[in-house]
Write a protein that holds these residues in place. Structure first.
Motif, PDB file in Angstrom:
ATOM      1  N   ALA A  34       0.815  -1.220   0.000  1.00  0.00           N
ATOM      2  CA  ALA A  34       0.000   0.000   0.000  1.00  0.00           C
ATOM      3  C   ALA A  34       0.847   1.268   0.000  1.00  0.00           C
ATOM      4  CB  ALA A  34      -0.931   0.004   1.209  1.00  0.00           C
ATOM      5  N   GLY A  35       2.065   1.188   0.546  1.00  0.00           N
ATOM      6  CA  GLY A  35       2.921   2.371   0.631  1.00  0.00           C
ATOM      7  C   GLY A  35       3.362   2.716   2.039  1.00  0.00           C
ATOM      8  N   LYS A  36       3.071   1.847   3.001  1.00  0.00           N
ATOM      9  CA  LYS A  36       3.443   2.120   4.395  1.00  0.00           C
ATOM     10  C   LYS A  36       4.955   2.259   4.551  1.00  0.00           C
ATOM     11  CE  LYS A  36       1.701  -1.673   6.088  1.00  0.00           C
ATOM     12  NZ  LYS A  36       1.425  -2.300   4.771  1.00  0.00           N
ATOM     13  N   THR A  37       5.674   1.309   3.990  1.00  0.00           N
ATOM     14  CA  THR A  37       7.134   1.343   4.083  1.00  0.00           C
ATOM     15  C   THR A  37       7.703   2.541   3.337  1.00  0.00           C
ATOM     16  OG1 THR A  37       7.252  -1.069   4.323  1.00  0.00           O
ATOM     17  CG2 THR A  37       9.254   0.069   3.585  1.00  0.00           C
ATOM     18  N   ASN A  38       7.071   2.941   2.249  1.00  0.00           N
ATOM     19  CA  ASN A  38       7.537   4.100   1.492  1.00  0.00           C
ATOM     20  C   ASN A  38       7.420   5.387   2.305  1.00  0.00           C
ATOM     21  OD1 ASN A  38       8.058   2.409  -0.665  1.00  0.00           O
ATOM     22  ND2 ASN A  38       6.151   2.882  -1.729  1.00  0.00           N
TER      23      ASN A  38
END
Length: 371
Positions: A34-38
């Motif tokens: 989803a983009g959490k790490t980004n």
């Protein structure tokens, strides 16, 4: 120190995000990819001038765009620090502090101390010695500016020496004289780098053991051993004695660029003997010790980023980790997880102030379910 506000454009899969954070625990919840790490990586970028995961800057731009921008407002020693980074394809990166561009990016390192704990840290155990040297260098460089300068100069000297070795296939008077110059520079710079790495590991290991003892419940003994050619005799003599071999190899086989760390569990390499949970516990303890080390040197705690840390930890180890992050020494924490309920329970256990964010397909929304 803490991050108050973050603004992102076109960084990886995050096309646009503008969020304010609390001075406590900030939780990013959402499915894998989803983009959490980004989001964590964007915060890391503001501290280290680079991505934690991809050193090729252009690959961090969203594939459908030509640039990315990351802006952050930090509270540091009762003063606000505005940090701005922008990169356009095929152009030089801009990195600014309070609207003033840095002459050298190395000037920024250490201003905003930060510790990242991620599943990718497993490379410290599984991959080559260069990963463990990078780990030492990234920590020491955050509090010791001369160290970073000497490291840069050492690597330049090493590059020049290796270029000579690759270019020549036999010795002559000119080559010998040039190697003498680079050898002496490498030894002079390397001696100080070795000393600083030694001091760092000596101070880190006792704290690391304490953290691991807490997380594991005291059932396992761990250790970290630092190995270097500087422990084995005169490195200048080694460089000269190994010139024939180096000429054949085409690179330099002695020096601090070959230093390594041995990670031990009950006296055996954790790489071979450790379970997934033990390896993860080892790495978490290592990074928490790094956090404590930087806190003591700076007089304030770094920002702590926890990316998917509860995966592969059994409930006992997970609960002990929660007890640790609940301590007052950890001020601002960012946590990612796919399971909202697990994260809500973790936050309740800490008793800290918290904010929740839902992350879906690169979009970020605050305060899910009224939390």
């Amino acid at each position: 120190m803490y991050l108050k506000h973050l603004n992102i454009l076109n960084y990886k899969n995050i096309l646009q995000a503008e969020t304010a954070f609390c001075d406590g625990i900030n939780c990013f919840v959402g499915p894998n990819g989803a983009g959490k790490t980004n989001l964590l990586d964007a915060i890391y970028y503001l501290s280290f001038c680079k991505s934690y995961f991809n050193s090729i800057d252009s690959q961090n731009i969203n594939h459908s765009e030509d640039f990315f921008v990351i802006q952050g407002a930090f509270e540091r020693n009762e003063h606000e620090e505005q940090i701005y980074v922008a990169l356009k394809r095929n152009q030089k990166k801009q990195f600014k502090r309070n609207k003033k561009e840095y002459g050298k990016l190395s000037e920024h390192i250490g201003l905003l101390p930060l510790v990242m704990i991620s599943p990718s840290d497993e490379r410290l155990i599984l991959e080559g010695s260069d990963q463990r040297r990078k780990y030492m260098d990234s920590v020491v460089s955050q509090y010791n500016k001369p160290y970073l300068d000497r490291l840069i100069r050492y690597n330049r000297a090493l590059m020049q020496r290796n270029a000579l070795l690759k270019k020549n296939d036999h010795f002559n008077q000119g080559l010998t004289a040039q190697l003498d110059v680079w050898d002496e520079q490498m030894v002079r710079l390397g001696e100080d780098i070795f000393l600083q790495r030694t001091r760092f590991i000596e101070q880190l290991v006792p704290v690391f053991r304490e953290f691991y003892h807490h997380i594991s419940g005291g059932h396992e003994a761990v250790d970290i051993l630092y190995t270097s050619h500087f422990q084995k005799g005169e490195v200048l003599k080694m460089l000269r004695e190994n010139r024939d071999r180096d000429l054949i190899l085409g690179y330099t086989s002695r020096g601090i660029h070959k230093d390594d760390l041995q990670f031990l569990l009950s006296g055996q390499p954790v790489k071979k003997e450790g379970s997934q949970g033990q390896k993860k516990s080892f790495l978490i303890a290592l990074k928490l010790a790094q956090y404590e080390f930087l806190s003591r040197h700076n007089g304030f705690g770094p920002i702590l980023l926890l990316d998917d840390v509860f995966d592969k930890l059994d409930s006992d180890r997970g609960n002990r980790l929660i007890q640790l992050v609940a301590e007052s020494r950890f001020r601002q924490i960012f946590i990612t997880d796919t399971q909202k309920e697990r994260l809500m329970e973790i936050v309740r256990e800490t008793g800290k102030k918290s904010c929740f964010f839902k992350v879906v397909e690169g979009t970020v929304k605050k305060n899910i379910d009224g939390i």
